[in-house]
Design a protein around this motif. Sequence first.
Motif, mmCIF file in Angstrom:
data_model
loop_
_atom_site.group_PDB
_atom_site.id
_atom_site.type_symbol
_atom_site.label_atom_id
_atom_site.label_comp_id
_atom_site.label_asym_id
_atom_site.label_seq_id
_atom_site.Cartn_x
_atom_site.Cartn_y
_atom_site.Cartn_z
ATOM 1 N N ASN A 192 0.844 -1.197 0.000
ATOM 2 C CA ASN A 192 0.000 0.000 0.000
ATOM 3 C C ASN A 192 0.881 1.250 0.000
ATOM 4 O O ASN A 192 0.699 2.176 0.788
ATOM 5 C CB ASN A 192 -0.951 0.004 1.199
ATOM 6 C CG ASN A 192 -1.946 1.154 1.150
ATOM 7 O OD1 ASN A 192 -2.305 1.646 0.076
ATOM 8 N ND2 ASN A 192 -2.394 1.610 2.314
ATOM 9 N N ALA A 193 1.873 1.245 -0.885
ATOM 10 C CA ALA A 193 2.856 2.324 -0.942
ATOM 11 C C ALA A 193 3.192 2.610 -2.406
ATOM 12 O O ALA A 193 2.698 1.946 -3.316
ATOM 13 C CB ALA A 193 4.119 1.918 -0.171
ATOM 14 N N ASN A 194 4.032 3.598 -2.613
ATOM 15 C CA ASN A 194 4.432 3.968 -3.959
ATOM 16 C C ASN A 194 5.293 2.860 -4.562
ATOM 17 O O ASN A 194 6.332 2.486 -4.002
ATOM 18 C CB ASN A 194 5.216 5.278 -3.930
ATOM 19 C CG ASN A 194 5.339 5.897 -5.310
ATOM 20 O OD1 ASN A 194 5.507 5.206 -6.308
ATOM 21 N ND2 ASN A 194 5.254 7.212 -5.375
ATOM 22 N N ALA A 195 4.871 2.348 -5.712
ATOM 23 C CA ALA A 195 5.601 1.267 -6.363
ATOM 24 C C ALA A 195 6.971 1.703 -6.856
ATOM 25 O O ALA A 195 7.783 0.852 -7.228
ATOM 26 C CB ALA A 195 4.778 0.714 -7.527
ATOM 27 N N ALA A 196 7.251 3.000 -6.842
ATOM 28 C CA ALA A 196 8.566 3.488 -7.256
ATOM 29 C C ALA A 196 9.670 2.985 -6.341
ATOM 30 O O ALA A 196 10.847 3.021 -6.713
ATOM 31 C CB ALA A 196 8.572 5.016 -7.295
ATOM 32 N N PHE A 197 9.292 2.519 -5.137
ATOM 33 C CA PHE A 197 10.295 2.051 -4.182
ATOM 34 C C PHE A 197 10.291 0.533 -4.036
ATOM 35 O O PHE A 197 10.844 -0.009 -3.085
ATOM 36 C CB PHE A 197 10.068 2.725 -2.830
ATOM 37 C CG PHE A 197 10.013 4.216 -2.922
ATOM 38 C CD1 PHE A 197 11.084 4.934 -3.439
ATOM 39 C CD2 PHE A 197 8.883 4.915 -2.530
ATOM 40 C CE1 PHE A 197 11.042 6.303 -3.552
ATOM 41 C CE2 PHE A 197 8.836 6.289 -2.640
ATOM 42 C CZ PHE A 197 9.916 7.000 -3.152
ATOM 43 N N SER A 198 9.641 -0.156 -4.987
ATOM 44 C CA SER A 198 9.654 -1.617 -5.020
ATOM 45 C C SER A 198 10.331 -2.062 -6.305
ATOM 46 O O SER A 198 10.070 -1.508 -7.380
ATOM 47 C CB SER A 198 8.222 -2.157 -4.967
ATOM 48 O OG SER A 198 8.206 -3.574 -5.033
ATOM 49 N N THR A 199 11.220 -3.028 -6.199
ATOM 50 C CA THR A 199 11.946 -3.477 -7.383
ATOM 51 C C THR A 199 11.799 -4.981 -7.562
ATOM 52 O O THR A 199 11.683 -5.703 -6.555
ATOM 53 C CB THR A 199 13.441 -3.082 -7.274
ATOM 54 O OG1 THR A 199 14.045 -3.117 -8.560
ATOM 55 C CG2 THR A 199 14.203 -3.965 -6.309
ATOM 56 N N PRO A 200 11.655 -5.492 -8.776
ATOM 57 C CA PRO A 200 11.897 -4.839 -10.064
ATOM 58 C C PRO A 200 10.724 -4.059 -10.640
ATOM 59 O O PRO A 200 10.749 -3.698 -11.813
ATOM 60 C CB PRO A 200 12.253 -6.014 -10.972
ATOM 61 C CG PRO A 200 11.466 -7.159 -10.410
ATOM 62 C CD PRO A 200 11.475 -6.961 -8.912
ATOM 63 N N ALA A 201 9.697 -3.771 -9.838
ATOM 64 C CA ALA A 201 8.566 -2.999 -10.348
ATOM 65 C C ALA A 201 8.993 -1.615 -10.827
ATOM 66 O O ALA A 201 8.359 -1.038 -11.724
ATOM 67 C CB ALA A 201 7.489 -2.865 -9.269
ATOM 68 N N ASN A 202 10.056 -1.055 -10.241
ATOM 69 C CA ASN A 202 10.486 0.284 -10.624
ATOM 70 C C ASN A 202 11.501 0.283 -11.764
ATOM 71 O O ASN A 202 12.099 1.317 -12.074
ATOM 72 C CB ASN A 202 11.054 1.039 -9.416
ATOM 73 C CG ASN A 202 12.237 0.335 -8.759
ATOM 74 O OD1 ASN A 202 12.717 -0.671 -9.265
ATOM 75 N ND2 ASN A 202 12.682 0.855 -7.633
#
Length: 564
Positions: free
Chosen positions: A301-311
Amino acid sequence: MTELPDSPVEKVIVTYESQAEEAGSNTAAAGDARAKGAKTGENLRFERRLAGGAALVDLGGEASKKDLAEVMDAFRADPSVASVEPDIRAYAMAATPNDTEFAKQWDLFEATGGMNVPGSWDKTTGSGVTVAVIDTGYAAHSDLAANTVPGYDFISSSSEARDGSGRDGDPKDEGDWNLTDGECGPDSKAGGSSWHGTHVAGTVAAAANNGKGVAGIAYDAKVQHVRVLGKCGGSSSDIADAITWASGGSVPGVPANATPAKVINLSLGGDSFSCPSVYRNAINGAVSRGTTVVVAAGNSNANAAFSTPANCANVINVASTNRDGSRSFYSNYGSVVDVSAPGGETRRATDTPGTVTTPENGILSTLNSGSTTQSAENYQPYQGTSMAAPHIAGLAALLESVKPSLTPADIESAIKANARPLPGSCSGGCGAGIADATKTVDAVTGTAPGGTTFTNGANVAISDNSTVTSSIAVTGITGNAPAALKVDVDIKHTWRGDLVIDLIAPDGTVRNLKTSSGSDSADNVLATYTVDASSEVANGTWKLQVRDVASGDTGYIDSWRLTF
């Protein structure tokens, strides 16, 4: 007596007695149509001769049952007519699979939260495409066995792999359980095996019409299990090697992949403020080899910009939606999300973690009943962006199967361009909307239900800061254009956000199809637009106008079509 259809009829098929002049003369058949039209008060017109010799007669527009009956009675009363029947319409039939649990797969077919999958199956079921599921490996399941091709175990640590050998050619899921809290870090908890990769694989390609279980989205595709997650997860070095190998690249010490995947599913992730170079290089290499990479956005439930490899760049980043068509409470969000897909909610946000309060609202798929090591196969609902991602991987397989020339960029563009807005709510950003499988497949194949289609396939170059047009001359359509005129567009361009696309009617009326966006850096426009053109006369010259509003990227109109 032929029963009259409930749907509108625009033409009738007239078969004349063999000795009648109208049976062999188009001029005589045309004269007979005019005479019958004068008698019935309809504007009848001979259109053409059919292969069997019958005459196709246009009624001059949609006829009511009463008018149709009068026309047919007039022909039947003529002794030179052997038979007359309405020219009825037929439609593609998307049969419901006979899989016993299919009715519970709301994520495939429900209008509110589903992905509109069954309507695509008359055109493609994924045949000829391999999807690599880079995950926990394979728990043997009879609903997957026929669609499984050899994979590989990339876990380099024998203790984490639990098979005593580290990397090897057997991707069997040995379980990812923890017996005690803290085994995998201070915040880790004891728990059983998830059989996560098997659940993901079922959503992609569980066998259909086998009288059992569930149906996969691309149920004739092949699944390749590539094991990277064991006890305490998996390392980025192993995962990157797995991405390279699955897409047909070379990994030192590992035999070449005999069946490289055209689609990779990564329902996994960790925290990182940016995409690590080891992921970036592996993903870019896979895409350069023509493999589409699909990644789960994450469940924090957070910004996906800080999850990898999603970013990472060059992936399709997938957020999760629930049965009501809203963002799932746990799903990551943000501008890096590309599209959403059903991931379900088996509990509410306020429920205690680990509880299952609404299993019917989860994503049902293949699983195993073992608490630690493998036991009997079964089916269970899960929730997560891990469940959403394989919906998009399955759709990518459908697209790759029906049109193998599509690049990963084409596939991403088509999925995003044909997604529908979330019927529920989404705070933070859910990408282009919920993917629509049938609409996307129709867009890439250039098909639409029914209608008459006009196409211009001539390339028109689009230079920087220029405006170009491509024309289609429409003839033979009676009356006005429809309220749901379909406009299929295929534009090749290296920054589609630069483009403004308009449809110009014969009278000069402009209808906007697409606006520009400085943040939309994806390639190409491959989309179907629907416009209300009911105020326009159908016949005449229609134009597709494309404006490039920025410098630095160019392209061309590849083709476009109108379906009336």
